[in-house]
Design a protein around this motif. Sequence first.
Motif, PDB file in Angstrom:
ATOM      1  N   ILE A 132     -18.690  -7.676  -3.726  1.00 49.54           N
ATOM      2  CA  ILE A 132     -17.596  -6.828  -3.223  1.00 49.54           C
ATOM      3  C   ILE A 132     -16.481  -7.761  -2.760  1.00 49.54           C
ATOM      4  N   VAL A 133     -15.322  -7.568  -3.346  1.00 48.30           N
ATOM      5  CA  VAL A 133     -14.175  -8.403  -2.979  1.00 48.30           C
ATOM      6  C   VAL A 133     -13.121  -7.506  -2.338  1.00 48.30           C
ATOM      7  N   LEU A 134     -12.699  -7.907  -1.146  1.00 47.82           N
ATOM      8  CA  LEU A 134     -11.649  -7.157  -0.465  1.00 47.82           C
ATOM      9  C   LEU A 134     -10.344  -7.933  -0.553  1.00 47.82           C
ATOM     10  N   ASP A 135      -9.316  -7.228  -0.917  1.00 50.73           N
ATOM     11  CA  ASP A 135      -7.984  -7.824  -0.939  1.00 50.73           C
ATOM     12  C   ASP A 135      -7.529  -7.955   0.513  1.00 50.73           C
ATOM     13  N   SER A 136      -7.421  -9.188   0.989  1.00 53.71           N
ATOM     14  CA  SER A 136      -7.082  -9.371   2.405  1.00 53.71           C
ATOM     15  C   SER A 136      -5.617  -9.718   2.598  1.00 53.71           C
ATOM     16  N   SER A 137      -4.792  -9.289   1.656  1.00 51.49           N
ATOM     17  CA  SER A 137      -3.358  -9.542   1.836  1.00 51.49           C
ATOM     18  C   SER A 137      -2.849  -8.697   3.009  1.00 51.49           C
ATOM     19  N   TRP A 138      -1.729  -9.166   3.569  1.00 52.94           N
ATOM     20  CA  TRP A 138      -1.225  -8.526   4.795  1.00 52.94           C
ATOM     21  C   TRP A 138      -0.853  -7.071   4.597  1.00 52.94           C
ATOM     22  N   SER A 139      -0.515  -6.700   3.378  1.00 50.01           N
ATOM     23  CA  SER A 139      -0.125  -5.299   3.140  1.00 50.01           C
ATOM     24  C   SER A 139      -1.289  -4.345   3.363  1.00 50.01           C
ATOM     25  N   MET A 140      -2.494  -4.883   3.397  1.00 53.59           N
ATOM     26  CA  MET A 140      -3.647  -4.007   3.634  1.00 53.59           C
ATOM     27  C   MET A 140      -3.675  -3.500   5.077  1.00 53.59           C
ATOM     28  N   ARG A 141      -2.841  -4.082   5.928  1.00 52.76           N
ATOM     29  CA  ARG A 141      -2.761  -3.589   7.307  1.00 52.76           C
ATOM     30  C   ARG A 141      -1.895  -2.340   7.424  1.00 52.76           C
ATOM     31  N   ALA A 142      -1.281  -1.918   6.316  1.00 52.91           N
ATOM     32  CA  ALA A 142      -0.369  -0.769   6.357  1.00 52.91           C
ATOM     33  C   ALA A 142      -1.115   0.495   6.752  1.00 52.91           C
ATOM     34  N   LYS A 143      -0.477   1.237   7.654  1.00 53.06           N
ATOM     35  CA  LYS A 143      -1.052   2.510   8.088  1.00 53.06           C
ATOM     36  C   LYS A 143      -0.826   3.547   7.000  1.00 53.06           C
ATOM     37  N   THR A 144      -1.823   4.393   6.799  1.00 54.14           N
ATOM     38  CA  THR A 144      -1.687   5.469   5.828  1.00 54.14           C
ATOM     39  C   THR A 144      -1.450   6.777   6.562  1.00 54.14           C
ATOM     40  N   THR A 145      -1.283   7.839   5.811  1.00 54.26           N
ATOM     41  CA  THR A 145      -0.968   9.123   6.454  1.00 54.26           C
ATOM     42  C   THR A 145      -2.133   9.654   7.266  1.00 54.26           C
ATOM     43  N   GLY A 146      -3.311   9.201   6.989  1.00 52.77           N
ATOM     44  CA  GLY A 146      -4.477   9.684   7.736  1.00 52.77           C
ATOM     45  C   GLY A 146      -4.745   8.884   8.992  1.00 52.77           C
ATOM     46  N   SER A 147      -3.719   8.202   9.499  1.00 47.31           N
ATOM     47  CA  SER A 147      -3.794   7.406  10.721  1.00 47.31           C
ATOM     48  C   SER A 147      -4.832   6.296  10.640  1.00 47.31           C
ATOM     49  N   GLU A 148      -5.247   5.945   9.438  1.00 46.42           N
ATOM     50  CA  GLU A 148      -6.089   4.770   9.286  1.00 46.42           C
ATOM     51  C   GLU A 148      -5.231   3.714   8.577  1.00 46.42           C
ATOM     52  N   THR A 149      -5.864   2.655   8.123  1.00 45.69           N
ATOM     53  CA  THR A 149      -5.119   1.638   7.391  1.00 45.69           C
ATOM     54  C   THR A 149      -5.767   1.464   6.027  1.00 45.69           C
ATOM     55  N   ARG A 150      -5.021   0.842   5.146  1.00 44.27           N
ATOM     56  CA  ARG A 150      -5.580   0.570   3.822  1.00 44.27           C
ATOM     57  C   ARG A 150      -6.838  -0.289   3.977  1.00 44.27           C
ATOM     58  N   TRP A 151      -6.792  -1.176   4.947  1.00 36.20           N
ATOM     59  CA  TRP A 151      -7.932  -2.070   5.148  1.00 36.20           C
ATOM     60  C   TRP A 151      -9.169  -1.288   5.603  1.00 36.20           C
ATOM     61  N   ARG A 152      -8.971  -0.381   6.580  1.00 38.96           N
ATOM     62  CA  ARG A 152     -10.112   0.393   7.076  1.00 38.96           C
ATOM     63  C   ARG A 152     -10.701   1.243   5.949  1.00 38.96           C
TER      64      ARG A 152
END
Lengths: 290, 588
Positions: free
Chosen positions: B96-116
Amino acid sequence: MALRFEDDFLKKLEYLHVISRRAFAGQNRADRLARKRGRGLEFADHRQYAPGDDFRQIDWKAYKRLGRLLLRLFDEEQDLPIYLFIDASRSMALPEKFDQARRVAAALCYIGLAHLDRVTILPFADELGDEKVPGRGKGRIFRVFEMLEALEPGGPTSLRGTFTEFGSRGRQQGLAVVISDFLDPEGFERGLKLLASMGHDIFVCHIASKMDRHPGALGDVRFVDSETGELRDVDVTPALANAYTRAWEEHAEELQAFCGRFNLGFVRADAEAPFEDIILKTFRKGRFLA
Amino acid sequence: MSFGAMAAWQAFLLMAVAVAAAVYLFRLRVRPPKIAVPSLLLWRKVLDQKRDLSWWERVRRAVSLVATALVALALALAVTRPGPRVTAASRGRLLIVLDSSWSMRAKTTGSETRWRRAVAEAKALAQSAAGDEVAVATTADGLVEGPTSDTALIETALDRLRPAGGEGTAWPRVGNADQVHFFTDGAIARPNEPGVVVHSVYEPVPNVGITAFGVRPPTSATDKAHVYLEVVNYASEAQDVRVSLTRGQASLLDQTIKVGAGETIRQSAPIEPQAGGGALRAKVSARGNALDVDDESVAWMASAEPLNVTVVSDQPGAVALLLQRDPGVKMTMVAPSAYRPGNERVVVFDRWVPAEPPATPALVIAPPASSWIGRPGDEERTPRWSERGDHPVLAGVDPLTLDIKRARGYADGGLLTIAASEKGTPVVAVHDSPTRRSVVLTFAVADSNFAFAPAFPVLIGNAVEWLARPALAESRRPGPMSLPLSTTKVIAPDGDEVPLIRTEDRAVARLDTPGLYHVQAAGSDAVVPVNVGGPELSNLTRTTLSDALAKAGGGERAAGRPWWMYGIFVAFVLAAAEWWTWQRRITV
């Protein structure tokens, strides 16, 4: 509650008479036609003189014409014994019910006093309470008010016990007015039959309130019998509430039918209804007042 | 279905406990409210009557019980943060590879983040592969856990991970991986690895970010420095953006600017080169702003603090004159006999050296023999500077215009030759160790045309800069940074010391978080600003993923909200219906 009537209302009450369907022997002179002949003003009949009769009553004109000694007889006008039974049990403890009952009793008292009738107030619950005799004359109405205001509801209802005790005191026959909600666990029939068997003219005033007709709540509730303290958990559904309302209506209809069957006067006085309407309309319509 | 907040068995246990508790509470008889009635006479009569119950009345309580249990179940389900199940296609070793670029910290509409979201889906995937070996890697850190069949280890590792850049790192690999799953938002383009299953967590969201921030030092003594700021509104509508710029504690700019959709605002302002500190900080804030790391940017103006340079020479010549005219240098001339180590940051020894090596970095020009410089070698006449290395000291130096009369090398001094003559005689050498930094010119300025050659100011400037500042104050992206071997300490913005990895010729430090890093090396120090913002990162409305993948990632959210919201909604509707129809006794 302070029992006071407006002057206008009292004036209206003075024009009313308590109707007794039978004539009863009174104790004092009053303005109500008694069963026996006596010293009234209205001529009634003649009868043969007998030794010992009052000479003043001999109709000398008739003697001159007929040659016989005849006595003039007059209708006696006496007072009417009115027994006002007021239900002072715990089931009447709802303020609107008991106040209505006391107001009705006060109004009937005033009518009786205004016509020099002998009124006796008899509060009762499971037995007869202290009877109260205000005296004669409408000036005694304030004493009546004080007596009624002093009443406190308490204890269970027992019409049979009450009237058994009443009969045991040896009363003069008269008009008995029973003001009650008739929620007697033993039933109202035996008590009223007992009272009727004593030869009284009975008038029933059924006091009913909204709380009697409707359960007052839906859902899981614990009902407390205000007279006995008995608890009953009931899940009041709309269907059950309707069944209860029907049961109350049946109870009221049974009371009315019983009164009709035994020739007892009957009037239903709603606790929430205007009091003056009950006295001036409902009671007159029920042919209790005229 | 997978559960984002906990493991599947924990989620099912929670739901079971919630339902059991609801059923227990439903069956628990609470004391009903007391109602005084005139008499129970009529109630007894009613209740003693045998009444036929309707079908609905008979089942109503059971329906109510089921509704209560469903309310509890829906609430418990919402707590578990359910989501669509991600399953491994087949069994085998899984990477399992996670893209750890900073854009993954972006909040989504569901009040979570792309990373979460990526972590939740990765956990679900790991659980679906229970029993098989699973490894976890990120694009920044490479392999971080596994391969292991212990799902708890994998989940712990996933919880521990945070986005940390890693745009330019190599693709992580694990031996004999049967499947490779990559969770990414596609903000950073990566070459397609064969056989990799890409899971998109991309969802377009509005963002405002600083895409460029820097400071240009003055070019002359009378010139001013210039600060440059670029802010972009990557939103579909115009919005008010508050921009603030500070230098140390002083505010240089604080204003709210209306920035149109997709519009870029550029601000350039002159600042006094030496008034105030060297730290410059820019911040932006706006309503539609999904990413936080690009809202702040830092810069360091090295010229704000002039370098104290002491020139030790009996005959100050061109070097002293050059340094005297440099607006970034505060030069002091000292005769060799009067020399005492002071607070200078660089010392220049012209044809003289003290007996003991100085604690500060030193530029040594044609030194005599000394224990710390080394034993002089044979002198070479008219050496031709032919080899030009790639050392920073030599950057931009043109050796062809130089005409050197004589030069000599030094042995046993630990010097590293970075420029030599055709015959191998060192021309420029350096000493770079945690205890000492020095640049040695093996020829005297007077023995050459050096003072008149174009290489002169370049070489001297480079040497002073390299000696005084072991790292350039240019803004850089988070990630590993190559530093001189003499680097002794790197202090992160939060005050912690950054671990150094030393190789044969350099030290490497990972500057992972944005901010100002302080680099110390053998008496010299430098400040390195690290920033995240950039057009490719801040623009959260674009992705390099294919349309199908991008829609698949955003589709679930476009179709509605996260599943837990539906759980709450169902619970609310059921509870409201139950209360309305049962407690109010409408249906019975």
